[in-house]
Design an enzyme around this catalytic site. Structure first.
Site, mmCIF file in Angstrom:
data_model
loop_
_atom_site.group_PDB
_atom_site.id
_atom_site.type_symbol
_atom_site.label_atom_id
_atom_site.label_comp_id
_atom_site.label_asym_id
_atom_site.label_seq_id
_atom_site.Cartn_x
_atom_site.Cartn_y
_atom_site.Cartn_z
ATOM 1 N N ASP A 101 -43.966 -28.833 -1.808
ATOM 2 C CA ASP A 101 -44.813 -29.965 -1.468
ATOM 3 C C ASP A 101 -44.470 -31.204 -2.300
ATOM 4 O O ASP A 101 -45.345 -31.975 -2.664
ATOM 5 C CB ASP A 101 -46.284 -29.540 -1.712
ATOM 6 C CG ASP A 101 -47.271 -30.543 -1.164
ATOM 7 O OD1 ASP A 101 -46.910 -31.272 -0.231
ATOM 8 O OD2 ASP A 101 -48.397 -30.620 -1.675
ATOM 9 N N CYS A 156 -54.679 -18.274 17.965
ATOM 10 C CA CYS A 156 -55.963 -18.982 17.885
ATOM 11 C C CYS A 156 -56.814 -18.692 19.118
ATOM 12 O O CYS A 156 -58.046 -18.738 19.051
ATOM 13 C CB CYS A 156 -55.741 -20.496 17.768
ATOM 14 S SG CYS A 156 -55.216 -21.020 16.119
ATOM 15 N N CYS A 199 -62.790 -24.158 13.730
ATOM 16 C CA CYS A 199 -62.392 -25.225 12.793
ATOM 17 C C CYS A 199 -62.758 -26.608 13.338
ATOM 18 O O CYS A 199 -63.241 -27.469 12.600
ATOM 19 C CB CYS A 199 -60.892 -25.144 12.482
ATOM 20 S SG CYS A 199 -59.806 -25.253 13.925
#
Length: 313
Positions: free
Chosen positions: A132, A186, A192
């Site tokens: 990252d 999903c 979410c």
């Protein structure tokens, strides 16, 4: 040649497991063709807010050979950060990934060790380690390497371990046996999307970063916009809501990385204690922590914003 590539891939995966990585997948280092239009549209629509750095190095984000000369393989790795204990309920909240020592240091140390093992066992292998910290589309590479799929909240999801993990990679100039992507699981679930306090997940698989609580509390250096009033859900650094409600995270297991253990005060402080936070105590609780990214002044700003919301209720 195939046998050699298989053997090398097995060596890398064995060492990754020994070093404590949740899983390891390998994909061919090539231009991310499917990601290019998505990234371009996301930037064009201004969903990166004031994260101007996202506009830089567009080509490097998509082409690993621009980061590592002669790149042949991207080795993607997952490292668990799910904590054993969580903050008390009457506290301002911090994202779980920031409970302990900054992941940039912890995971990078392990990646460097993995790179060292590769060079010791396989020979001269050139490459770089990434956590990252460079223009690399971590989640896209991890999905391409079969470590999970990108969920509707735009995080990487794994059937075995959920999503509370860091994604990191080695880009190396060694040809290996490559893994294949997995299917999306999903289904029709919208947990979410329904739970996001600021409606930042504007449609399945698309997050408007500028509406995200993590953006407001970490990335944004200005005052928090009034649009966030009454929607912050007590988060003072980051936000885990979309992950907390995800059914796949019922499979999350606590990490066993000593460097991720939080300071007792982080778990014990209630809202009143956070309001009284001094710079000295900030330095003690968040020594070597990712929370230092927002600095003492940034955390103070976030706490003040949350406190003002409470006083208006």
């Amino acid at each position: 040649m195939d046998n050699k590539q298989n053997t090398y891939a097995d060596i890398i995966k064995t060492h990754a497991k020994r070093l404590g990585f949740l899983s390891c997948g390998i994909s061919k280092a090539e231009f991310l063709e499917a990601e290019a239009p998505r990234l371009e549209k996301w930037l064009r629509d201004g969903m990166h807010g004031k994260m101007a750095y996202m506009e830089n190095h567009f080509d490097k984000r998509l082409d690993p050979s621009l980061l590592v000369l002669g790149a042949k393989s991207v080795v993607s790795l997952l490292f668990n950060y799910y904590p054993e204990e969580e903050q008390r309920k009457d506290s301002f909240k911090i994202s779980k990934y920031a409970y302990g020592e900054d992941y940039h240091y912890v995971v990078k140390d392990k990646l460097k060790e993995l790179m060292h093992c590769i060079q010791e066992e396989i020979g001269e292998v050139g490459g770089r380690v990434f956590v990252d910290s460079a223009p690399v589309l971590d989640k896209a590479w991890a999905a391409k390497s079969g470590l999970g799929w990108i969920g509707k909240h735009s995080n990487l999801l794994s059937k075995k371990t959920g999503s509370f993990f860091f994604v990191a990679e080695l880009i190396i100039d060694l040809e290996l046996t490559y893994d294949h992507p997995v299917t999306d699981h999903c289904g029709s679930c919208t947990a979410c999307i329904d739970a996001c306090p600021t409606q930042a997940i504007i449609k399945p698989y698309v997050v408007d970063g500028s509406k995200c609580i993590s953006y407001a509390t970490i990335e944004l250096k200005d005052s928090i916009p009034s649009d966030f009033s009454g929607q912050m859900d007590d988060w003072m650094f980051g936000c885990d809501v979309c992950q907390d409600v995800c059914p796949w995270n019922r499979f999350s297991k606590a990490h066993n990385e000593p460097r991720f253990k939080p300071k007792p005060q982080l778990l014990q402080n209630d809202r009143a204690a956070w309001k009284e936070l001094t710079e000295e105590v900030f330095g003690e609780i968040f020594k070597k922590s990712a929370v230092k990214r927002t600095k003492f002044s940034g955390l103070q700003r976030n706490i003040a914003f949350l406190s003002s919301q409470q006083s208006q209720q």
